[in-house]
Scaffold this active site. Structure first.
Site, PDB file in Angstrom:
ATOM      1  N   GLU A   1     -77.700 -71.350  67.182  1.00  0.00           N
ATOM      2  CA  GLU A   1     -76.902 -71.701  68.358  1.00  0.00           C
ATOM      3  C   GLU A   1     -75.494 -71.166  68.086  1.00  0.00           C
ATOM      4  O   GLU A   1     -74.915 -71.464  67.042  1.00  0.00           O
ATOM      5  CB  GLU A   1     -76.878 -73.232  68.490  1.00  0.00           C
ATOM      6  CG  GLU A   1     -76.320 -73.687  69.802  1.00  0.00           C
ATOM      7  CD  GLU A   1     -76.252 -75.218  69.901  1.00  0.00           C
ATOM      8  OE1 GLU A   1     -76.924 -75.913  69.122  1.00  0.00           O
ATOM      9  OE2 GLU A   1     -75.498 -75.678  70.774  1.00  0.00           O
TER      10      GLU A   1
ATOM     11  N   ARG B   1     -84.683 -78.849  55.218  1.00  0.00           N
ATOM     12  CA  ARG B   1     -83.411 -78.158  55.287  1.00  0.00           C
ATOM     13  C   ARG B   1     -82.758 -78.142  53.911  1.00  0.00           C
ATOM     14  O   ARG B   1     -83.062 -78.960  53.051  1.00  0.00           O
ATOM     15  CB  ARG B   1     -82.478 -78.728  56.349  1.00  0.00           C
ATOM     16  CG  ARG B   1     -82.247 -80.197  56.341  1.00  0.00           C
ATOM     17  CD  ARG B   1     -81.565 -80.655  57.628  1.00  0.00           C
ATOM     18  NE  ARG B   1     -80.237 -80.096  57.804  1.00  0.00           N
ATOM     19  CZ  ARG B   1     -79.845 -79.458  58.906  1.00  0.00           C
ATOM     20  NH1 ARG B   1     -80.660 -79.303  59.919  1.00  0.00           N
ATOM     21  NH2 ARG B   1     -78.614 -78.995  59.019  1.00  0.00           N
TER      22      ARG B   1
ATOM     23  N   LYS C   1     -72.578 -77.737  60.994  1.00  0.00           N
ATOM     24  CA  LYS C   1     -71.621 -76.923  61.724  1.00  0.00           C
ATOM     25  C   LYS C   1     -70.540 -77.775  62.362  1.00  0.00           C
ATOM     26  O   LYS C   1     -69.387 -77.373  62.430  1.00  0.00           O
ATOM     27  CB  LYS C   1     -72.343 -76.122  62.813  1.00  0.00           C
ATOM     28  CG  LYS C   1     -72.796 -74.771  62.349  1.00  0.00           C
ATOM     29  CD  LYS C   1     -73.342 -73.963  63.493  1.00  0.00           C
ATOM     30  CE  LYS C   1     -74.706 -74.460  63.908  1.00  0.00           C
ATOM     31  NZ  LYS C   1     -75.363 -73.617  64.889  1.00  0.00           N
TER      32      LYS C   1
HETATM   33  P1  ATP Z   1     -76.193 -77.442  61.904  1.00  0.00           P
HETATM   34  O1  ATP Z   1     -76.707 -78.794  61.573  1.00  0.00           O
HETATM   35  O2  ATP Z   1     -75.483 -76.809  60.791  1.00  0.00           O
HETATM   36  O3  ATP Z   1     -75.431 -77.374  63.166  1.00  0.00           O
HETATM   37  P2  ATP Z   1     -78.350 -76.398  63.407  1.00  0.00           P
HETATM   38  O4  ATP Z   1     -79.783 -76.561  63.103  1.00  0.00           O
HETATM   39  O5  ATP Z   1     -77.870 -77.191  64.528  1.00  0.00           O
HETATM   40  O6  ATP Z   1     -77.511 -76.592  62.095  1.00  0.00           O
HETATM   41  P3  ATP Z   1     -78.746 -73.811  64.485  1.00  0.00           P
HETATM   42  O7  ATP Z   1     -77.765 -72.779  64.831  1.00  0.00           O
HETATM   43  O8  ATP Z   1     -79.536 -74.419  65.562  1.00  0.00           O
HETATM   44  O9  ATP Z   1     -77.950 -74.918  63.696  1.00  0.00           O
HETATM   45  O10 ATP Z   1     -79.689 -73.299  63.323  1.00  0.00           O
HETATM   46  C1  ATP Z   1     -80.421 -72.095  63.382  1.00  0.00           C
HETATM   47  C2  ATP Z   1     -81.584 -72.215  62.455  1.00  0.00           C
HETATM   48  O11 ATP Z   1     -81.153 -72.493  61.126  1.00  0.00           O
HETATM   49  C3  ATP Z   1     -82.505 -73.341  62.867  1.00  0.00           C
HETATM   50  O12 ATP Z   1     -83.834 -72.865  62.861  1.00  0.00           O
HETATM   51  C4  ATP Z   1     -82.301 -74.387  61.827  1.00  0.00           C
HETATM   52  O13 ATP Z   1     -83.476 -75.089  61.597  1.00  0.00           O
HETATM   53  C5  ATP Z   1     -81.868 -73.592  60.605  1.00  0.00           C
HETATM   54  N1  ATP Z   1     -81.014 -74.389  59.738  1.00  0.00           N
HETATM   55  C6  ATP Z   1     -79.854 -74.993  60.065  1.00  0.00           C
HETATM   56  N2  ATP Z   1     -79.355 -75.683  59.031  1.00  0.00           N
HETATM   57  C7  ATP Z   1     -80.215 -75.513  58.005  1.00  0.00           C
HETATM   58  C8  ATP Z   1     -80.268 -75.971  56.652  1.00  0.00           C
HETATM   59  N3  ATP Z   1     -79.321 -76.757  56.141  1.00  0.00           N
HETATM   60  N4  ATP Z   1     -81.320 -75.599  55.895  1.00  0.00           N
HETATM   61  C9  ATP Z   1     -82.264 -74.798  56.392  1.00  0.00           C
HETATM   62  N5  ATP Z   1     -82.280 -74.325  57.644  1.00  0.00           N
HETATM   63  C10 ATP Z   1     -81.281 -74.680  58.452  1.00  0.00           C
HETATM   64 MG    MG Z   2     -79.862 -76.589  66.183  1.00  0.00          MG
END
Ligand code: ATP
Ligand code: MG
Length: 560
Positions: free
Chosen positions: A15, A241, A251
């Site tokens: 995102e 994760r 983020k």
């Molecule tokens: P954040 O919690 O940092 O905002 P998010 O999942 O909301 O992370 P996205 O931009 O939606 O952020 O993430 C893109 C991809 O990265 C998704 O498929 C998510 O599952 C993966 N991802 C995000 N954080 C992690 C993590 N700590 N470990 C492994 N994969 C992750």
């Molecule tokens: Mg997300």
């Protein structure tokens, strides 16, 4: 042979509401890596369904970071917003199937009606609107006839389901917001749970790899796909994760650090963003190695940051040329070395790399050593310089401390030594052994430099908060109700006040003047350093410490 005839097609779906962090690197390595391994494809898809939080700056940084890790999406760069028309049509189809309805309950009422884990939900009074009425209202939602929050479109599934995600989830909400790509075309936006599986299907994704928080969303993922897609259907697979000690991988929190000025930007070398790591001096190879070693697990856990640093040292040890740099200089005068004389001595560039060759360092009567390498009243077993004692200067001579010069306040300002001319490499007493070897730089050729020493941004791993991801799932519609920022301040109290130390008067070998921004070195005995990508220039040399030399991970392994 899998159910797609052996075809493997994954996607990395960030995102664009922040910069990528080390957790994303794991997901990138997994998605792009799996595709590579099975000779498949991996798409880069921006999950830009929530216009309120997204910006073009983030899109660009994400592309740069994925490229930096060495992956390519070729011509497969997509945006969920590219599918808004198609997603709208999917929603209309659901309405026509009698499987979606427009609901006028307020957000708060929807939450009340949803029930809890132990109590079933209650059906909305709008649940049994006719297909015609739903089509009409949904069209009018799209046409902007209603204010934000006045109505939503919901899937008609099961208000008594034990899985809360199946209790008539919202699939479209009204948001009169400008979108970074579609502009003002839309005032209704699809929810993530709806947009995501269908975007996967549109792109012919086979394996939709996501983090564990989405496990409970899988039935909903399948419900949308099964009701709307014929032919190959994408399937969701979950993995744990990445959590790292001393590190925040949210983020939302990283964004607060930037916006509230706790760091100097998303690429501050203390940030766990890929931009921060890059500027700090991490290599993509070390991050790959790290992601491979931690592997893919089904259970959440926290990885010791010492492992990441270990991977980094292993990589830099092979690649980084050695140089001498004195961070806190103390003047040394060699009293029996002729005034005005200089001498070029040969120095090995990297004992780990036979190809790296040799360079020359200049010896002269006045030199600098590290202030902490001298002690006037040393304890036993102190093998560095002290009155009457000998040390070797790396690549040069053995010297002996004869006299200490102090200023009026008693502060040591100069050490006077004699050198043994027979002890240089190739000399008659080259093999003479002393216990300590020090790095040094001669005054004749020293370059002044700024060095930035970094420590962890957070003092311990309590800053980890695995609930985060859950909060984020409730994005958009729910988010507007739960302004949950205040309760979050706790992580700020763990900020390390000593995470950055700037040393302005360092003396380094002159070749560092020509270092390209981003180039990496081992400063002997001090660690690995990188010419800063933004601030380093021949006029103002600036080096970031990437990591020290002591490898606590390797040590723990040896002792176990
Ligand atoms: P954040 O919690 O940092 O905002 P998010 O999942 O909301 O992370 P996205 O931009 O939606 O952020 O993430 C893109 C991809 O990265 C998704 O498929 C998510 O599952 C993966 N991802 C995000 N954080 C992690 C993590 N700590 N470990 C492994 N994969 C992750
Ligand atoms: Mg997300």
């Amino acid at each position: 042979m899998n159910k797609y005839g052996g075809r493997v097609h994954t996607r990395f779906p960030p995102e664009p509401n922040g910069y990528l962090h080390i957790g994303h690197a794991k997901s990138i390595c997994l998605n792009f890596g799996t595709a590579e391994e099975f000779e498949g494809l991996c798409n880069l898809r921006f999950d830009d369904t929530n216009p309120a939080k997204e910006e073009t700056e983030f899109v660009e940084s994400i592309k740069e970071d994925v490229r930096w890790l060495g992956f390519t999406w070729e011509d497969r760069l997509f945006y969920a917003s590219d599918y808004f028309d198609q997603l709208y049509e999917f929603a209309v189809q659901l309405i026509k199937q009698g499987k979606a309805y427009v609901c006028d309950l307020t957000a708060e009422e929807i939450r009340e009606y949803r029930g809890t884990l132990t109590e079933p939900g209650k059906e909305s009074p709008y649940r049994n609107r006719s297909i015609e009425e739903n089509l009409d209202l949904f069209t009018r939602m799209k046409n902007g006839e209603f204010p934000d929050g006045a109505k939503v479109l919901r899937a008609k599934i099961d208000m008594a389901s034990p899985n809360l995600n199946m209790r008539d989830p919202i699939i479209y909400r009204i948001m009169h917001e400008h979108h970074h790509r579609t502009g003002d075309k839309w005032c209704i936006y699809p929810m993530y749970d709806f947009a995501h599986p269908l975007s996967d299907a549109i792109e012919n994704i086979t394996h939709s790899i996501c983090t564990l928080e989405f496990e409970d969303h899988r039935p909903l993922y399948d419900w949308f796909v099964d009701n709307l897609i014929t032919g190959d259907k994408p399937r969701q697979y979950e993995f744990a994760r990445l959590n790292l000690t001393n590190t925040i991988t949210s983020k939302r929190k990283l964004r607060r650090l930037v916006e509230e000025g706790y760091v100097q930007g998303w690429d501050d070398p203390r940030m766990p963003t890929l931009a921060g790591y890059r500027r700090r001096g991490y290599t993509p190879e070390s991050i790959h190695d790290f992601c491979n070693r931690i592997g893919v697990a089904k259970a959440n856990s926290t990885v010791d940051i010492a492992l990441l640093e270990h991977c980094l040292r292993e990589d830099l040890n092979l690649k980084a040329p050695r140089v001498m740099a004195v961070l806190d200089p103390l003047k040394v005068v060699i009293t029996n070395y002729p005034e005005g004389q200089i001498e070029k001595l040969e120095a090995e560039n990297n004992p780990q790399d036979p190809e790296a060759g040799y360079r020359q360092v200049t010896f002269s009567r006045t030199l600098f050593i590290e202030r902490e390498d001298f002690m006037e009243n040393p304890p036993k077993k102190y093998f560095r310089l002290s009155p009457g004692k000998e040390v070797r200067l790396k690549h040069a001579y053995i010297i002996k401390c004869e006299h200490v010069v102090k200023d009026e306040e008693g502060r040591i300002i100069e050490i006077q030594c004699t050198y043994d001319p027979d002890t240089k490499s190739g000399g008659p007493a080259a093999g003479r052994k002393v216990k300590g070897t020090l790095h040094w730089v001669s005054e004749a050729e020293a370059l002044d430099a700024e060095v930035r020493l970094y420590d962890y941004l957070f003092m311990d791993d309590e800053s980890q908060d695995n609930q985060d991801s859950e909060d984020e799932l409730e994005d958009g519609f729910e988010d507007e109700l739960n302004q949950n920022n205040e309760e979050d301040d706790d992580f700020l109290s763990k900020l390390n006040p000593h995470s950055l130390k700037i040393l302005k008067n360092c003396k380094v070998e002159p070749l560092l003047q020509d270092a390209l921004p981003g180039s990496k070195f081992q400063f002997l005995r001090q660690g690995y350093f990188c010419a800063d990508l933004k601030d380093h220039s021949p006029q103002t040399p600036v080096f970031n410490r990437i990591v020290g030399l002591r490898d606590s991970w390797a040590k723990a392994k040896r002792n176990s």
